[in-house]
Design an enzyme around this catalytic site. Structure first.
Site, PDB file in Angstrom:
ATOM      1  N   CYS A 193     -20.948  -7.037 -10.266  1.00  0.00           N
ATOM      2  CA  CYS A 193     -20.590  -6.860  -8.802  1.00  0.00           C
ATOM      3  C   CYS A 193     -19.629  -5.663  -9.106  1.00  0.00           C
ATOM      4  O   CYS A 193     -18.473  -5.622  -9.484  1.00  0.00           O
ATOM      5  CB  CYS A 193     -19.632  -7.982  -8.665  1.00  0.00           C
ATOM      6  N   CYS A 224     -16.367  -5.706  -7.123  1.00  0.00           N
ATOM      7  CA  CYS A 224     -15.139  -6.537  -7.906  1.00  0.00           C
ATOM      8  C   CYS A 224     -14.725  -5.716  -8.946  1.00  0.00           C
ATOM      9  O   CYS A 224     -13.712  -5.690  -9.107  1.00  0.00           O
ATOM     10  CB  CYS A 224     -15.949  -7.794  -8.546  1.00  0.00           C
ATOM     11  N   ASP A 225     -15.495  -5.100  -9.685  1.00  0.00           N
ATOM     12  CA  ASP A 225     -15.242  -4.406 -10.901  1.00  0.00           C
ATOM     13  C   ASP A 225     -15.027  -3.067 -11.207  1.00  0.00           C
ATOM     14  O   ASP A 225     -14.911  -2.395 -12.161  1.00  0.00           O
ATOM     15  CB  ASP A 225     -16.098  -5.377 -12.163  1.00  0.00           C
TER      16      ASP A 225
END
Ligand code: NDP
Length: 313
Positions: free
Chosen positions: A136, A139-140
């Site tokens: 992701c 997200c990261d």
């Protein structure tokens, strides 16, 4: 709600969508049970820090966020069952849901089973999750500022994530197993023209290379034509080879698109069968965020509450 109350609603799934639906049903005094499945808390339990969920200015660990959502649902009377739903029967007025242990019934079922990121299936893959390996970018990506990283895949997700990740990384190598992309032409061009993106055509990851602390420090790439191996030094690698919506237990009884995502009625979470709702990633391949999942979980509960009221259930 006591353990013996007959549920009016069954929620299947324990990610942000399922827990949010539970909070709303609880506050509406609708007795309900929630099946947590194999991975209580859903996909967020395998990410590290979540920095884009509102109300956490310092960020929050994914598992902690999910524990808080669960505790909030618990406060309003959700009954949790650590069981996985294996089949459903939506043919009557009362819907039936079966786990490997028992059969359950309720007039309302909310499906919030999410989707599962596809991984390559390499031997030591699980060891690197959260240690350089992610599925992701939203997200990261932020954790890889000024680092050299890689993205695997040749579809729209990989092209979009590679382009997005150039906001943080100093260089992104896009690794694709063929010599042409599957994604849309405009996204292909954007990636090909980008000065920070290198493309490794006809390449697959043969193995992950770790440092002494177990963090990712490189990828052993294999040329699919010559079989030649070479090491690509990267500290991050995003696998973007697609997601699989978790709908196997439905056995095709609800409408889905060609990739298996459930198709809700326009602008709502109701499915084509009365009393059945779908929310979160199982019906959303576009946004796939904790906050949007929570949003559609809220929608499903409000729609269910109205349905129960209108039908006098
Ligand atoms: P896709 O199925 O479209 O693409 C998956 C990619 O991963 C393919 O290039 C495939 O290679 C590759 N792949 C699959 N398995 C492996 C493997 N084991 N090893 C190496 N490579 C592998 O998935 P996406 O997630 O990219 O897209 C899903 C859907 O969502 C699509 O319809 C897409 O258009 C849509 N989407 C739209 C976006 C937008 O419009 N903004 C953004 C993101 C997704 P190969 O090509 O060789 O099969």
């Amino acid at each position: 709600m006591t353990e013996n109350t007959t549920p009016k609603a069954i929620i299947i799934g324990s990610g942000p969508a399922g827990y949010t639906a539970a909070i709303y049903l609880g506050r509406a005094n609708i007795p309900h049970i929630l099946f947590e499945g194999d991975q209580p808390g859903g996909q967020l339990t395998i990410t590290t820090e979540v920095e884009n969920f509102p109300a956490f200015p310092e960020g929050v660990e994914g598992p902690e966020l999910m524990m808080k959502m669960k505790a909030q649902a618990e406060r309003f009377g959700t009954q949790f069952h650590s069981e996985t739903v294996i089949s459903v029967d939506f043919s009557g007025d009362v819907h039936k849901v079966n786990t490997s242990k028992a059969a359950y019934e309720a007039p309302v079922v909310i499906i919030a089973t999410g989707s599962t990121a596809r991984w390559l299936g390499l031997d030591n893959e699980a060891n690197f999750m959260g240690k350089g390996l992610s599925a992701c970018a939203t997200c990261d990506g932020f954790f890889f500022r000024e680092q050299e990283i890689a993205v695997v895949g040749g579809g729209d997700t990989a092209l979009e994530e590679a382009t997005y990740l150039t906001n943080f990384a100093s260089k992104v190598t896009l690794i694709h197993r063929r010599d042409e992309f599957r994604g849309s032409k405009i996204m292909q061009q954007r990636a090909i023209d980008h000065p920070k993106i290198d493309i490794a055509w006809n390449s697959v990851i043969d193995s992950y290379v770790g440092d002494d602390l177990g963090n990712l420090k490189g990828l052993m790439l294999k040329d699919t034509q010559s079989g030649e191996l070479r090491e690509l030094p990267v500290t991050g690698c995003f696998i973007a080879i697609g997601h699989t919506p978790n709908t196997q237990f439905l056995d095709g009884v609800l409408k889905s698109d060609e990739n298996g995502y459930l198709i809700t009625q326009p602008n709502v979470t109701a499915m084509e069968i009365a009393g059945v709702y779908a929310c979160g990633d199982v019906q959303d391949h576009v946004y796939r965020q904790a906050i949007t999942s929570a949003g559609t979980g809220c929608m499903a509960a409000i729609e269910a509450e109205r349905y129960i009221g209108e039908k006098g259930l």
